[in-house]
Design a protein around this motif. Structure first.
Motif, mmCIF file in Angstrom:
data_model
loop_
_atom_site.group_PDB
_atom_site.id
_atom_site.type_symbol
_atom_site.label_atom_id
_atom_site.label_comp_id
_atom_site.label_asym_id
_atom_site.label_seq_id
_atom_site.Cartn_x
_atom_site.Cartn_y
_atom_site.Cartn_z
ATOM 1 N N VAL A 188 0.828 -1.197 0.000
ATOM 2 C CA VAL A 188 0.000 0.000 0.000
ATOM 3 C C VAL A 188 0.869 1.256 0.000
ATOM 4 O O VAL A 188 0.368 2.367 -0.207
ATOM 5 C CB VAL A 188 -0.966 0.019 1.203
ATOM 6 N N SER A 189 2.155 1.084 0.252
ATOM 7 C CA SER A 189 3.151 2.144 0.169
ATOM 8 C C SER A 189 4.504 1.435 0.078
ATOM 9 O O SER A 189 4.569 0.213 0.232
ATOM 10 C CB SER A 189 3.079 3.071 1.389
ATOM 11 N N HIS A 198 -0.598 -4.586 2.689
ATOM 12 C CA HIS A 198 -2.016 -4.321 2.941
ATOM 13 C C HIS A 198 -2.425 -4.565 4.393
ATOM 14 O O HIS A 198 -3.410 -3.989 4.864
ATOM 15 C CB HIS A 198 -2.883 -5.179 2.018
ATOM 16 N N SER A 199 -1.650 -5.381 5.118
ATOM 17 C CA SER A 199 -2.018 -5.667 6.508
ATOM 18 C C SER A 199 -1.963 -4.411 7.380
ATOM 19 O O SER A 199 -2.630 -4.333 8.416
ATOM 20 C CB SER A 199 -1.114 -6.755 7.091
ATOM 21 N N THR A 231 -2.025 6.278 13.864
ATOM 22 C CA THR A 231 -0.593 6.193 13.574
ATOM 23 C C THR A 231 -0.340 5.393 12.307
ATOM 24 O O THR A 231 0.513 5.764 11.488
ATOM 25 C CB THR A 231 0.164 5.555 14.755
ATOM 26 N N ASP A 232 -1.078 4.300 12.108
ATOM 27 C CA ASP A 232 -0.933 3.504 10.888
ATOM 28 C C ASP A 232 -1.252 4.341 9.651
ATOM 29 O O ASP A 232 -0.538 4.281 8.639
ATOM 30 C CB ASP A 232 -1.863 2.291 10.917
ATOM 31 N N LEU A 233 -2.328 5.109 9.743
ATOM 32 C CA LEU A 233 -2.733 5.935 8.603
ATOM 33 C C LEU A 233 -1.680 6.989 8.281
ATOM 34 O O LEU A 233 -1.355 7.216 7.105
ATOM 35 C CB LEU A 233 -4.073 6.615 8.896
ATOM 36 N N ILE A 234 -1.148 7.610 9.316
ATOM 37 C CA ILE A 234 -0.104 8.622 9.104
ATOM 38 C C ILE A 234 1.144 7.961 8.523
ATOM 39 O O ILE A 234 1.792 8.515 7.625
ATOM 40 C CB ILE A 234 0.222 9.351 10.416
ATOM 41 N N PHE A 258 0.504 7.309 4.816
ATOM 42 C CA PHE A 258 0.464 8.590 4.119
ATOM 43 C C PHE A 258 1.873 9.155 3.935
ATOM 44 O O PHE A 258 2.270 9.528 2.824
ATOM 45 C CB PHE A 258 -0.394 9.575 4.922
ATOM 46 N N GLU A 259 2.635 9.191 5.016
ATOM 47 C CA GLU A 259 3.997 9.727 4.946
ATOM 48 C C GLU A 259 4.873 8.885 4.034
ATOM 49 O O GLU A 259 5.619 9.417 3.196
ATOM 50 C CB GLU A 259 4.602 9.803 6.343
ATOM 51 N N ASP A 260 4.797 7.573 4.181
ATOM 52 C CA ASP A 260 5.631 6.672 3.391
ATOM 53 C C ASP A 260 5.319 6.792 1.906
ATOM 54 O O ASP A 260 6.229 6.756 1.064
ATOM 55 C CB ASP A 260 5.418 5.235 3.872
ATOM 56 N N SER A 261 4.044 6.958 1.574
ATOM 57 C CA SER A 261 3.640 7.069 0.170
ATOM 58 C C SER A 261 4.206 8.324 -0.475
ATOM 59 O O SER A 261 4.786 8.278 -1.571
ATOM 60 C CB SER A 261 2.107 7.081 0.060
#
Length: 212
Positions: free
Chosen positions: A5-6, A11-12, A20-23, A26-29
């Motif tokens: 996903v990034s 995907h897990s 925190t997972d979402l951030i 987002f940051e990694d992408s």
């Protein structure tokens, strides 16, 4: 078949995500898919326009995440919003300049693959953008008229975007503003399709990999 996903998360990471997972994703992408490649382009002669093609997407996108609203049908408005947030919203004429940058840089690159004829780029400029306007008879700048020229320093533009991005990520992680966090999560709901079924690929893994 596993999918990412990034660049560093599969995907897990988004199956039951925390904030925190979402951030993290987002940051990694953005670092992996946009800023990293842009930095590689900026290190090469001839890479400036391609780097700007990647990074001008930031302004509209960051306005979506910072407002939690959809930009569909309002691309220019969101670009101006994001640009103004990134390059000092208190500067006089910033929104007017942002509209010209949207037209001549963002749309030129996105629609034709080229900057328009009013744009030059140079690493010599001390600032990211210089926008020149015609003058009225009294000698004042006519900000109502189209820009006469725009000079962009791609390296300075990248640095300005990165300063804004780093601060935004830090603000999200520190929870400094509930409004900022709420808008981020609303944007995630709009854009990421969390909770929806996975994309269907109409073939077996062997066929996909050419083994059947």
């Amino acid at each position: 078949m596993e999918h990412l996903v990034s660049p560093h998360y599969d995907h897990s990471k988004l199956e039951s995500p925390s904030l925190t997972d979402l951030i993290d994703v987002f940051e990694d992408s953005w670092r992996g898919y946009v800023f990293g490649p842009a930095e590689m382009l900026l290190k090469n002669a001839g890479g400036d326009a391609a780097a700007m093609t990647l990074e001008t997407s930031y302004f509209e996108a960051i306005a979506i995440y910072m407002t939690g609203e959809n930009s569909e049908g309002k691309s220019k408005q969101f670009f101006v919003n994001g640009f103004s947030r990134c390059f000092n919203a208190s500067t006089e004429g910033i929104e007017t300049a942002a509209k010209e940058i949207y037209k001549h840089i963002r749309c030129g690159l996105a629609h034709t693959g080229m900057l328009t004829h009013r744009v030059n780029f140079s690493r010599e400029g001390a600032h990211a953008f210089y926008v020149t306007y015609p003058k009225d008879p009294d000698g004042s700048l006519n900000l109502r008229a189209p820009a006469a020229s725009i000079v962009v320093n791609p390296q300075r533009m990248h640095e300005g975007i990165m300063r804004h991005f780093e601060q935004y990520i830090n603000d999200l992680r520190c929870g400094r503003s509930s409004d900022l966090t709420d808008a981020f999560q609303k944007a995630i709901s709009l854009l990421w399709g969390l909770g929806e079924s996975e994309n269907i690929i109409g073939m077996t893994e062997d066929k996909f990999k050419g083994r059947a």
